[in-house]
Design a protein around this motif. Structure first.
Motif, mmCIF file in Angstrom:
data_model
loop_
_atom_site.group_PDB
_atom_site.id
_atom_site.type_symbol
_atom_site.label_atom_id
_atom_site.label_comp_id
_atom_site.label_asym_id
_atom_site.label_seq_id
_atom_site.Cartn_x
_atom_site.Cartn_y
_atom_site.Cartn_z
ATOM 1 N N TRP A 28 24.016 49.665 -15.847
ATOM 2 C CA TRP A 28 25.094 49.025 -15.100
ATOM 3 C C TRP A 28 25.868 48.189 -16.101
ATOM 4 O O TRP A 28 25.274 47.529 -16.958
ATOM 5 C CB TRP A 28 24.531 48.149 -13.985
ATOM 6 N N GLU A 29 27.190 48.203 -16.014
ATOM 7 C CA GLU A 29 28.013 47.569 -17.038
ATOM 8 C C GLU A 29 29.163 46.775 -16.420
ATOM 9 O O GLU A 29 29.758 47.189 -15.433
ATOM 10 C CB GLU A 29 28.562 48.668 -17.950
ATOM 11 N N ALA A 30 29.455 45.634 -17.044
ATOM 12 C CA ALA A 30 30.609 44.815 -16.645
ATOM 13 C C ALA A 30 31.016 43.945 -17.828
ATOM 14 O O ALA A 30 30.188 43.627 -18.692
ATOM 15 C CB ALA A 30 30.279 43.939 -15.443
ATOM 16 N N GLY A 31 32.263 43.553 -17.866
ATOM 17 C CA GLY A 31 32.748 42.628 -18.885
ATOM 18 C C GLY A 31 33.287 43.320 -20.121
ATOM 19 O O GLY A 31 33.248 44.542 -20.251
ATOM 20 N N GLU A 32 33.806 42.486 -21.025
ATOM 21 C CA GLU A 32 34.393 42.956 -22.278
ATOM 22 C C GLU A 32 33.936 42.057 -23.415
ATOM 23 O O GLU A 32 33.510 40.930 -23.184
ATOM 24 C CB GLU A 32 35.915 42.941 -22.193
ATOM 25 N N GLY A 33 34.070 42.560 -24.616
ATOM 26 C CA GLY A 33 33.692 41.787 -25.792
ATOM 27 C C GLY A 33 32.456 42.364 -26.448
ATOM 28 O O GLY A 33 32.105 43.533 -26.242
ATOM 29 N N ARG A 34 31.779 41.526 -27.229
ATOM 30 C CA ARG A 34 30.559 41.970 -27.901
ATOM 31 C C ARG A 34 29.526 42.375 -26.851
ATOM 32 O O ARG A 34 29.354 41.710 -25.837
ATOM 33 C CB ARG A 34 30.001 40.854 -28.775
ATOM 34 N N ALA A 35 28.832 43.476 -27.117
ATOM 35 C CA ALA A 35 27.859 44.001 -26.155
ATOM 36 C C ALA A 35 26.601 43.137 -26.107
ATOM 37 O O ALA A 35 26.087 42.704 -27.137
ATOM 38 C CB ALA A 35 27.491 45.434 -26.508
ATOM 39 N N LEU A 36 26.123 42.906 -24.907
ATOM 40 C CA LEU A 36 24.853 42.242 -24.642
ATOM 41 C C LEU A 36 24.031 43.200 -23.799
ATOM 42 O O LEU A 36 24.364 43.474 -22.642
ATOM 43 C CB LEU A 36 25.055 40.926 -23.895
ATOM 44 N N VAL A 37 22.977 43.766 -24.407
ATOM 45 C CA VAL A 37 22.121 44.716 -23.719
ATOM 46 C C VAL A 37 20.991 43.937 -23.060
ATOM 47 O O VAL A 37 20.292 43.157 -23.713
ATOM 48 C CB VAL A 37 21.566 45.770 -24.693
ATOM 49 N N MET A 38 20.826 44.146 -21.760
ATOM 50 C CA MET A 38 19.789 43.454 -20.997
ATOM 51 C C MET A 38 18.697 44.446 -20.608
ATOM 52 O O MET A 38 18.994 45.506 -20.059
ATOM 53 C CB MET A 38 20.394 42.797 -19.762
ATOM 54 N N LEU A 39 17.450 44.092 -20.925
ATOM 55 C CA LEU A 39 16.295 44.916 -20.584
ATOM 56 C C LEU A 39 15.493 44.194 -19.509
ATOM 57 O O LEU A 39 15.024 43.079 -19.734
ATOM 58 C CB LEU A 39 15.428 45.151 -21.821
ATOM 59 N N PRO A 40 15.315 44.822 -18.338
ATOM 60 C CA PRO A 40 14.624 44.151 -17.241
ATOM 61 C C PRO A 40 13.109 44.180 -17.412
ATOM 62 O O PRO A 40 12.578 44.887 -18.273
ATOM 63 C CB PRO A 40 15.015 44.994 -16.026
ATOM 64 N N GLY A 41 12.429 43.448 -16.558
ATOM 65 C CA GLY A 41 10.984 43.544 -16.474
ATOM 66 C C GLY A 41 10.601 44.849 -15.787
ATOM 67 O O GLY A 41 11.460 45.592 -15.296
ATOM 68 N N SER A 42 9.304 45.134 -15.744
ATOM 69 C CA SER A 42 8.854 46.415 -15.200
ATOM 70 C C SER A 42 9.123 46.571 -13.701
ATOM 71 O O SER A 42 9.063 47.680 -13.181
ATOM 72 C CB SER A 42 7.365 46.613 -15.491
ATOM 73 N N ALA A 43 9.447 45.489 -13.005
ATOM 74 C CA ALA A 43 9.811 45.589 -11.589
ATOM 75 C C ALA A 43 11.188 46.218 -11.417
ATOM 76 O O ALA A 43 11.566 46.624 -10.326
ATOM 77 C CB ALA A 43 9.774 44.217 -10.925
ATOM 78 N N GLY A 44 11.957 46.293 -12.504
ATOM 79 C CA GLY A 44 13.256 46.946 -12.472
ATOM 80 C C GLY A 44 14.409 45.970 -12.474
ATOM 81 O O GLY A 44 14.240 44.754 -12.462
ATOM 82 N N LEU A 45 15.575 46.533 -12.484
ATOM 83 C CA LEU A 45 16.819 45.780 -12.570
ATOM 84 C C LEU A 45 17.080 45.009 -11.283
ATOM 85 O O LEU A 45 16.949 45.546 -10.186
ATOM 86 C CB LEU A 45 17.959 46.754 -12.840
ATOM 87 N N ASP A 46 17.446 43.740 -11.442
ATOM 88 C CA ASP A 46 17.787 42.882 -10.319
ATOM 89 C C ASP A 46 19.001 42.063 -10.735
ATOM 90 O O ASP A 46 18.937 41.329 -11.718
ATOM 91 C CB ASP A 46 16.605 41.975 -9.973
ATOM 92 N N PHE A 47 20.102 42.221 -10.027
ATOM 93 C CA PHE A 47 21.319 41.502 -10.401
ATOM 94 C C PHE A 47 21.172 40.013 -10.122
ATOM 95 O O PHE A 47 20.495 39.600 -9.188
ATOM 96 C CB PHE A 47 22.528 42.058 -9.643
ATOM 97 N N SER A 48 21.825 39.201 -10.955
ATOM 98 C CA SER A 48 21.758 37.757 -10.793
ATOM 99 C C SER A 48 23.127 37.144 -11.076
ATOM 100 O O SER A 48 23.991 37.772 -11.688
ATOM 101 C CB SER A 48 20.730 37.158 -11.751
ATOM 102 N N ILE A 49 23.274 35.921 -10.648
ATOM 103 C CA ILE A 49 24.507 35.177 -10.942
ATOM 104 C C ILE A 49 24.666 35.016 -12.450
ATOM 105 O O ILE A 49 25.768 35.077 -12.977
ATOM 106 C CB ILE A 49 24.491 33.820 -10.220
ATOM 107 N N ALA A 50 23.540 34.859 -13.162
ATOM 108 C CA ALA A 50 23.601 34.726 -14.623
ATOM 109 C C ALA A 50 24.261 35.948 -15.248
ATOM 110 O O ALA A 50 25.070 35.824 -16.176
ATOM 111 C CB ALA A 50 22.205 34.514 -15.195
ATOM 112 N N MET A 51 23.930 37.135 -14.760
ATOM 113 C CA MET A 51 24.548 38.351 -15.292
ATOM 114 C C MET A 51 26.052 38.343 -15.047
ATOM 115 O O MET A 51 26.835 38.734 -15.918
ATOM 116 C CB MET A 51 23.909 39.587 -14.668
#
Length: 133
Positions: A28-51
């Protein structure tokens, strides 16, 4: 009572898929600029306000590894080393050659394996920074 309704986290993110050595890897991707790759825990991806906030400062790529959370198991990497390689291969297939990486829970461990194995990516811990390294 307030009339303000908060939007659900992750609304700005768009889903994509990339081939990593024959395995379909979601992200899942959003934003522009330098890339920040996020790796979730084993429970899987969960969107947050921080993201959402980070996507206002960077191109956030939230990986959705096969077999984690609700992602299909086909192509599931059985070790942290294999997953680190799979995620790095997926990011490279997106055409991203320079990026920062952050992982939560098991994703943090995978991020460290990836940084160790990829010569162009480095890791600095808080402890090293305090020692002036």
């Amino acid at each position: 009572m307030s009339d303000v309704v908060a939007e659900a986290p992750g609304r700005a993110f768009r889903q994509g898929f990339v081939d990593a050595d024959g395995v379909k890897v979601g992200y899942w991707e959003a934003g522009e600029g330098r890339a920040l790759v996020m790796l979730p825990g084993s429970a899987g991806l969960d969107f947050s306000i921080a993201m959402d906030l980070l996507s206002g400062q960077a191109r956030v790529i939230a990986m959705d590894p096969p077999g984690w959370g609700h992602a299909p198991e086909e192509g599931y990497a059985r070790t942290r080393e294999a997953l680190a390689h799979q995620m790095a291969t997926a990011v490279a297939a997106m055409g991203v050659d320079s990026y920062d990486v952050v992982g939560t829970s098991m994703g943090g461990s995978v991020a460290l394996f990836g940084c160790h194995d990829l010569p162009d990516v480095g890791v600095e811990s808080d402890r090293d920074a305090r020692r002036g390294r």
